[in-house]
Design an enzyme around this catalytic site. Structure first.
Site, PDB file in Angstrom:
ATOM      1  N   ASP A 127      10.611  55.122  74.689  1.00  0.00           N
ATOM      2  CA  ASP A 127      11.128  55.247  76.050  1.00  0.00           C
ATOM      3  C   ASP A 127      10.149  55.978  76.971  1.00  0.00           C
ATOM      4  O   ASP A 127       9.521  56.965  76.575  1.00  0.00           O
ATOM      5  CB  ASP A 127      12.449  56.005  76.042  1.00  0.00           C
ATOM      6  N   HIS A 129      11.125  56.082  80.762  1.00  0.00           N
ATOM      7  CA  HIS A 129      12.131  56.590  81.709  1.00  0.00           C
ATOM      8  C   HIS A 129      11.545  57.185  82.988  1.00  0.00           C
ATOM      9  O   HIS A 129      11.857  58.303  83.376  1.00  0.00           O
ATOM     10  CB  HIS A 129      13.044  57.597  81.031  1.00  0.00           C
ATOM     11  N   ASP A 155      12.966  50.601  78.074  1.00  0.00           N
ATOM     12  CA  ASP A 155      13.432  51.770  78.843  1.00  0.00           C
ATOM     13  C   ASP A 155      12.287  52.390  79.644  1.00  0.00           C
ATOM     14  O   ASP A 155      11.880  53.529  79.429  1.00  0.00           O
ATOM     15  CB  ASP A 155      14.085  52.805  77.928  1.00  0.00           C
ATOM     16  N   ASP A 158      14.816  54.450  85.223  1.00  0.00           N
ATOM     17  CA  ASP A 158      15.982  55.336  85.302  1.00  0.00           C
ATOM     18  C   ASP A 158      15.672  56.735  84.785  1.00  0.00           C
ATOM     19  O   ASP A 158      14.778  56.930  83.979  1.00  0.00           O
ATOM     20  CB  ASP A 158      17.186  54.759  84.548  1.00  0.00           C
ATOM     21  N   ASN A 187      17.779  48.961  76.905  1.00  0.00           N
ATOM     22  CA  ASN A 187      19.126  48.840  77.474  1.00  0.00           C
ATOM     23  C   ASN A 187      19.171  49.193  78.957  1.00  0.00           C
ATOM     24  O   ASN A 187      20.081  48.769  79.678  1.00  0.00           O
ATOM     25  CB  ASN A 187      20.120  49.713  76.697  1.00  0.00           C
ATOM     26  N   HIS A 236      14.505  47.747  70.361  1.00  0.00           N
ATOM     27  CA  HIS A 236      14.795  48.934  71.165  1.00  0.00           C
ATOM     28  C   HIS A 236      15.895  49.781  70.537  1.00  0.00           C
ATOM     29  O   HIS A 236      15.731  50.981  70.335  1.00  0.00           O
ATOM     30  CB  HIS A 236      15.193  48.558  72.587  1.00  0.00           C
TER      31      HIS A 236
END
Length: 532
Positions: A127, A129, A155, A158, A187, A236
């Protein structure tokens, strides 16, 4: 907003009131306030049109020209060196330039299979992010993308403040290196989560809804898995009861918004069960209460899938890890971990205090490389006392050695960065104060007076990685669906582990033979770890 919250907002937003208003009038501009001046907490008045810390460069405000944006080597592709530096200075490209990157990368992604076939050597990343500055550090640790094969497990967006920069830079790398930079879906690469969290708002603020829509189309083109070196399944989230062989990937329609149940959902959302490898029952899959959808999968489920498909291990992301990675229970046939989790966002959300890690696989050696840029920065900033940070004087050295001059130049830079870091820390702490306190208290509303704890109170409360993870657990769930029914808890699925042929029951773990009819596992890789 409560009355108490409103009062706090008023107290922290002090401005200087003057008799004369600015000449330029707008509909909502108050005539009794001069917005060109601001009163600091110590009573000092500063201009809002000038930089308070003049030694810290201002964010880039120039719009890239076509000459700057396009590469001199290939005028049809973006200039990677320019983009990297421009985004490091918080600059933006034009909307047309951003759309060009996203659409061209999407065209390439649509041609790729749902299950990628990635050869070694390769560097696997978890991830990101929206932590763009840490993404740049990741490439310093992992190697130049021009000469290093990369596999990202999803990912990208966000939670962090620079999600669109991460997308634009990674998608630009995909344009340049379509056969050596591989991007998978996580996701968070969907409309539902990006609308609920920060990516949609970030796109609207920095660019437009058109760019957001283009990103959503691109996310739907991302592959869902990768077979790495014919030995490792990279996904993932996790396994699915509907995924029994690798051929099942070809049956998935990935060009859509992920559903809340089924194999596509499981690949993005599933997690290993908490007592992975120490289960006392025969359950392969149980309802994932932490996510609100999909399953927990067991050690037996993982081993059964690996043995049936002749694979060595499963590599996944999806869960923050204190050390940046986690090795799970080993298989009985090879002595190699059945499952590896990798997480590549250091100090996740600025409160987890976790390390990041990437996985480099080369010459049958699997090397975990850890890095933590945040801890390094804090160590540097801790050199500065509060009095030093408050001191605006810049030291000037006359008639001293070159070494002393360089020493004080570096110190002045550290002081400047320290002051800016303090400003950002205050802004971040104020923004996250309410949500963090709610998480710690396990409630949706705060008792009167709770906000008086302030940022320092929150910092004291969240001391460890586990406490941070506990405070953030509600944000790890599938967000509420607009007008749609949430998925029902999945019923447990039982199974029996695969019984291996007699000759493989007591296999030597140092010289593991290939599993029947596959020939994929030839020699168990060596595991190593490196810290940066």
């Amino acid at each position: 907003m409560t009355e108490e919250q409103s009062n706090i907002g008023i107290e922290t937003a002090q401005v200087s009131v003057v008799a004369k208003a600015p000449k330029k009038k707008t509909g909502r501009l108050r005539k009794d306030i001069d917005f060109t001046v601001h009163v600091m907490e110590n009573g000092e008045t500063v201009s809002t049109r000038e930089r308070v810390i003049k030694g810290v460069p201002a964010p880039a405000v120039n719009v890239p020209t076509a000459t700057e944006f396009f590469s001199p080597i290939d005028p049809t592709k973006p200039n990677l060196a320019f983009l990297k530096d421009h985004f490091l200075h918080e600059g933006r490209v034009t909307e047309e330039q951003a759309l060009l990157i996203v659409r061209e990368a999407t065209r390439i992604l649509k041609t790729e299979p749902t299950l990628l076939d990635v050869a070694a050597p390769v560097t696997v990343c978890g991830d990101i992010h929206g932590q763009y500055f840490d993404l740049v550090k990741l490439f310093e640790v992992g190697g130049d993308p021009a000469t290093t094969r990369y596999l990202f497990l999803g990912d990208y967006v966000d939670r962090g403040y620079y999600s669109i920069e991460c997308v634009l830079y990674l998608w630009s790398l995909k344009i340049w290196y379509p056969d050596s930079v591989f991007l998978m879906r996580g996701n968070h690469e969907c409309k539902h989560l990006t609308d609920y969290f920060t990516f949609k708002l970030e796109c609207d603020h920095k660019y437009s809804e058109e760019l957001y829509d283009a990103c959503m189309e691109s996310f739907c083109a991302l592959p869902l898995g990768a077979l790495m070196n014919k030995q490792f399944l990279c996904i993932h989230g996790g396994l699915s009861p509907e995924l029994t062989t690798l051929d099942d990937f070809d049956k998935i329609d990935r060009f859509r918004e992920p559903p809340t149940y089924g194999v596509m959902c499981d690949l993005l959302w599933a997690d290993p069960i908490e007592n992975f490898g120490q289960e006392r029952n025969n359950e392969f899959y149980t309802h994932n209460s932490a996510r609100g959808c999909s399953y927990y999968y067991s050690y037996n489920a993982a081993c059964t899938f690996l043995e049936k498909n002749g694979l060595l291990s499963i590599i996944r992301a999806h869960e923050a890890q204190d050390a940046g990675f986690k090795m799970y229970a080993t298989t009985k046939t090879t002595g190699f971990p059945a499952l590896i989790t990798i997480f590549s966002a250091p100090n996740y959300l600025d409160i987890y205090n976790n390390k990041a890690a990437i996985l480099k696989y080369e010459n049958n050696v699997l090397n975990i490389r850890q890095f933590n840029i945040t801890d390094m920065l804090i160590a540097i900033l801790n050199i500065c006392s509060k009095e030093e940070l408050d001191d605006e004087k810049i030291m000037v050295m006359d008639e001293v050695s070159e070494q002393e001059v360089r020493k004080h130049v570096i110190k002045n830079k550290i002081l400047a960065v320290g002051r800016m870091a303090r400003v950002f820390n205050v802004l971040r702490e104020e923004k996250e104060k309410i949500s963090e306190l709610k998480g710690l208290m396990g409630t949706t509303s705060l008792p009167a007076g709770t906000l008086a704890l302030g940022a320092e109170g929150i910092k004291i409360a969240i001391r460890t990685f586990e406490q941070a993870k506990q405070a953030d657990k509600d944000n790890e769930k599938l967000p509420p669906l607009n007008g749609e029914k949430m998925p029902e808890p999945a019923k447990p699925i039982f199974g029996s582990p695969v019984t291996l042929p007699f000759e493989l029951q007591d296999v030597d773990r140092n010289e593991s033979p290939p599993l029947p009819n596959t020939g994929r596992i030839k020699r168990t890789p060596t595991l190593t770890k490196t810290e940066y």
